[in-house]
Design a protein around this motif. Structure first.
Motif, short mmCIF file in Angstrom:
data_model
loop_
_atom_site.label_atom_id
_atom_site.label_comp_id
_atom_site.label_asym_id
_atom_site.label_seq_id
_atom_site.Cartn_x
_atom_site.Cartn_y
_atom_site.Cartn_z
N GLY A 201 -15.36 -17.40 -12.21
CA GLY A 201 -16.17 -18.47 -11.62
C GLY A 201 -17.30 -18.83 -12.58
N ARG A 248 -18.33 -31.95 -5.59
CA ARG A 248 -18.45 -31.45 -4.22
C ARG A 248 -19.92 -31.19 -3.90
N LEU A 292 -20.89 -14.16 -3.99
CA LEU A 292 -19.52 -13.88 -3.58
C LEU A 292 -18.67 -15.10 -3.93
N ASP A 293 -17.39 -14.85 -4.27
CA ASP A 293 -16.52 -15.99 -4.57
C ASP A 293 -16.29 -16.82 -3.31
N HIS A 294 -15.84 -18.04 -3.53
CA HIS A 294 -15.76 -19.02 -2.44
C HIS A 294 -14.85 -18.56 -1.29
N GLY A 298 -15.83 -17.75 2.55
CA GLY A 298 -15.22 -18.49 3.65
C GLY A 298 -14.66 -17.53 4.69
N ALA A 301 -17.50 -15.91 6.70
CA ALA A 301 -18.07 -16.86 7.66
C ALA A 301 -17.11 -17.07 8.82
N LEU A 319 -25.92 -15.20 5.91
CA LEU A 319 -25.38 -15.46 4.57
C LEU A 319 -26.46 -16.05 3.67
N HIS A 326 -28.62 -19.62 -2.24
CA HIS A 326 -28.71 -20.36 -0.97
C HIS A 326 -29.11 -21.82 -1.20
N ASP A 327 -28.23 -22.70 -0.75
CA ASP A 327 -28.48 -24.14 -0.83
C ASP A 327 -28.11 -24.70 0.55
N ILE A 330 -25.16 -27.18 0.99
CA ILE A 330 -23.81 -26.64 0.78
C ILE A 330 -23.46 -25.66 1.90
N LEU A 331 -24.41 -24.79 2.22
CA LEU A 331 -24.15 -23.76 3.23
C LEU A 331 -23.68 -24.38 4.54
C1 LIG Z 1 -19.62 -20.03 4.01
C2 LIG Z 1 -19.97 -20.55 2.65
C3 LIG Z 1 -21.29 -20.65 2.27
C4 LIG Z 1 -21.62 -21.15 0.99
N1 LIG Z 1 -22.94 -21.25 0.65
C5 LIG Z 1 -23.28 -21.71 -0.57
C6 LIG Z 1 -24.64 -21.79 -0.96
O1 LIG Z 1 -25.56 -21.48 -0.19
N2 LIG Z 1 -24.93 -22.25 -2.22
C7 LIG Z 1 -23.94 -22.62 -3.09
O2 LIG Z 1 -24.25 -23.01 -4.23
N3 LIG Z 1 -22.64 -22.57 -2.74
C8 LIG Z 1 -22.28 -22.11 -1.52
N4 LIG Z 1 -20.96 -22.07 -1.17
C9 LIG Z 1 -19.95 -22.69 -2.05
C10 LIG Z 1 -19.31 -21.77 -3.08
O3 LIG Z 1 -18.77 -20.64 -2.47
C11 LIG Z 1 -20.27 -21.35 -4.17
O4 LIG Z 1 -20.87 -22.49 -4.74
C12 LIG Z 1 -19.55 -20.65 -5.30
O5 LIG Z 1 -18.91 -19.48 -4.83
C13 LIG Z 1 -20.56 -20.29 -6.37
O6 LIG Z 1 -19.95 -19.70 -7.46
P1 LIG Z 1 -19.85 -20.44 -8.88
O7 LIG Z 1 -21.17 -20.84 -9.35
O8 LIG Z 1 -19.02 -19.54 -9.75
O9 LIG Z 1 -19.05 -21.71 -8.44
P2 LIG Z 1 -17.90 -22.61 -9.03
O10 LIG Z 1 -16.77 -22.57 -8.05
O11 LIG Z 1 -17.58 -22.31 -10.44
O12 LIG Z 1 -18.57 -24.06 -8.91
C14 LIG Z 1 -19.64 -24.51 -9.75
C15 LIG Z 1 -20.75 -25.08 -8.91
O13 LIG Z 1 -20.28 -26.13 -8.07
C16 LIG Z 1 -20.95 -26.06 -6.81
N5 LIG Z 1 -19.97 -25.80 -5.75
C17 LIG Z 1 -18.95 -24.92 -5.78
N6 LIG Z 1 -18.26 -24.95 -4.63
C18 LIG Z 1 -18.87 -25.87 -3.86
C19 LIG Z 1 -18.63 -26.36 -2.55
N7 LIG Z 1 -17.63 -25.93 -1.80
N8 LIG Z 1 -19.45 -27.31 -2.06
C20 LIG Z 1 -20.48 -27.79 -2.80
N9 LIG Z 1 -20.75 -27.36 -4.05
C21 LIG Z 1 -19.95 -26.42 -4.57
C22 LIG Z 1 -21.96 -24.92 -6.89
O14 LIG Z 1 -23.22 -25.45 -7.26
C23 LIG Z 1 -21.39 -24.06 -7.98
O15 LIG Z 1 -22.34 -23.29 -8.68
C24 LIG Z 1 -20.60 -21.56 0.11
C25 LIG Z 1 -19.27 -21.43 0.50
C26 LIG Z 1 -18.95 -20.93 1.75
C27 LIG Z 1 -17.51 -20.82 2.14
#
Ligand SMILES: Cc1cc2nc3c(=O)[nH]c(=O)nc-3n(C[C@H](O)[C@H](O)[C@H](O)COP(=O)(O)OP(=O)(O)OC[C@H]3O[C@@H](n4cnc5c(N)ncnc54)[C@H](O)[C@@H]3O)c2cc1C
Length: 448
Positions: A201, A248, A292-294, A298, A301, A319, A326-327, A330-331
């Protein structure tokens, strides 16, 4: 003209349109206010304050190099800004559009009303433009800088996080570089197992959530990679994936969903002590690392809401307190998706996300004696009673049965939903008759 630039979730000097715009027209007072409305205690904990502290230190150093250090204050934003405006005869407040919680958006609107009412120029800019802007030189203004008190002094919940990602721009840039150069070439998170996703990720989420890096800078780095002759196809596909994820993020932040009211959840699910190993490993990973990974998020939650019967507010706020990234925008969008999405059996999903059991073994060391074949369902292991007593709890629910009951409940609540309704069936799963119910009988002596 002296401008006050109000920093919130944009802790950087590079690609900071508000700072660049203000500095182009005169001296600037850069201000960050530690305000309980912006750092809501129900969604913030010690780990956020630690990440914030590291990021503010970096921001202060960068601002000082440009000519004017950060002014850091604790209190009510409106009161703090009003005092600084009066003291320095500020004529303009420049800030970025607020994309956080409903309360944060209301606060920014309130400050805007106050500023306009006082005849100040109130300027709200988008957080990033078509092209990243460069850090401007700043004219000095005389004002003390201030320090960030510790999390406990600010009244936030203790939340030790030994594997937290470090805050600050250097760490964020390094993450971006290693992702685009190497890490992103692994399996994409949507197909990776939980341990693989940890590495493959982007891991940029806390840096984006605190605005230590801007989405515009990341897009610019992706564009540079695309223009690099002979860039490996795997690197380009990692870049494409990141672009899609940023899209997204844009969507979530431009169209925030309603936030439910309620306090963070507590209990077995929240502590990672449900007796369901993958679910507990995911929660313990989030507790210990803040990330945690996406797909695992999920599942956590969905299981919290659908199987454990916890409300969306409680699950989401728990969470939030644990996730360094925490955003709110997005959350709450993801919470709505998880609540409405398919009802998952945490054991079956856990097997997909952790087929070798490496993730469970890492985060639940107490399951060390359990053989691989029983790792996802230790209650089936004949030695469980003897080997795990007092170390790992008995499962608080039968996962397959709870998933079926949740599907049946959903079908009853919304009979027109089709497939989900027709799949509801009584709990006559062999797992229950042969293992789980028997395991919950009086002879069971696992720690409860
Ligand atoms: C229940 C739940 C709660 C979540 N809460 C948050 C949160 O508080 N903050 C957060 O940044 N992400 C959240 N996510 C989305 C996602 O899981 C994380 O962004 C991701 O795991 C972060 O890892 P990464 O930086 O390697 O993301 P990557 O998957 O590599 O993505 C790069 C960036 O894109 C954005 N992004 C990724 N997935 C999403 C998505 N589904 N929606 C909007 N933007 C996205 C993030 O800014 C992320 O850093 C949540 C997902 C779930 C299922």
């Amino acid at each position: 003209m002296l401008s006050l630039v109000w920093f919130r979730r944009d802790l950087r000097v590079h690609d900071h349109p508000a700072l660049s715009r203000a500095a182009a027209e005169g001296p600037v007072l850069p201000v960050y206010v530690v305000d309980p409305v912006l750092l809501a205690p129900d969604e913030t904990s010690e780990r956020h304050i630690a990440f914030l502290g590291e990021s503010l230190r970096g921001l202060n150093e960068d601002l000082a190099v440009l000519g004017q250090p950060l002014v850091l204050r604790v209190g009510d934003s409106l009161e703090v800004l009003a005092r600084l405006v009066a003291k320095h005869r500020v004529t303009r407040i420049v800030t970025h559009a607020e994309t956080g919680s409903r309360a944060a958006r209301a606060l920014v609107a309130q400050v805007g009303d106050w500023a306009r009412g006082r005849g100040l120029d109130w300027l709200v800019l988008p957080e990033t433009g078509a092209q990243p802007c460069t850090a401007p030189a700043l004219q000095p203004v005389t004002e003390g800088t201030g320090v960030l008190p510790g999390a406990r002094a600010l009244g936030f919940t203790a939340s030790p996080c030994p594997f937290r990602q470090p805050g600050g721009r250097e760490a964020g840039l390094q993450m971006l570089e290693t992702y685009l150069a190497v890490r992103g070439q692994g399996l994409p998170p949507a197909r990776a197992t939980a341990p693989e996703a940890e590495r493959s990720g982007a891991r940029l989420s806390p840096y984006l959530a605190f605005g230590v890096l801007s989405a515009g800078e990341i897009r610019a780095a992706i564009a540079r990679l695309r223009d690099t002759p002979g860039a490996a196809p795997e690197r380009l596909s990692a870049a494409r994936l990141l672009t899609a994820q940023l899209k997204r993020r844009d969507t979530a932040r431009t169209a925030p969903l309603a936030e439910p009211e309620g306090a963070p959840a507590t209990g077995a699910w929240a502590r990672g002590e449900t007796g369901l190993p993958f679910l507990d490993a995911a929660m313990r990973a989030l507790i210990a690392s803040g990330w945690l990974d996406h797909r695992s998020r999920g599942l956590l939650a969905a299981a919290g809401m659908q199987l454990h019967g916890l409300g969306a507010a409680g699950v989401g706020r728990h969470l939030a307190r644990l996730s360094t990234d925490h955003d709110p925008a997005i959350l709450w969008r993801e919470m709505a998706r998880a609540g409405q999405g398919p009802i998952l059996d945490p054991v079956a999903t856990g097997r997909k996300l952790d087929p070798t059991g490496a993730f469970i073994r890492r985060w639940l060391p107490e399951l060390k004696p359990v053989p691989d074949a029983h790792l996802h369902t230790p209650w089936f292991w004949p030695e469980a009673r003897r080997a795990l007593a007092g170390r790992y709890p008995e499962p608080v629910l039968d996962p397959a049965c709870a998933a079926r009951e949740a599907r049946a409940l959903r079908a009853r609540m919304a009979p027109g939903r089709g497939r989900t309704g027709s799949r509801a069936m009584p709990c006559d799963d062999p797992l229950i008759e042969g293992g789980f119910r028997a395991a919950r009988g009086p002879q069971m002596t696992l720690d409860l």
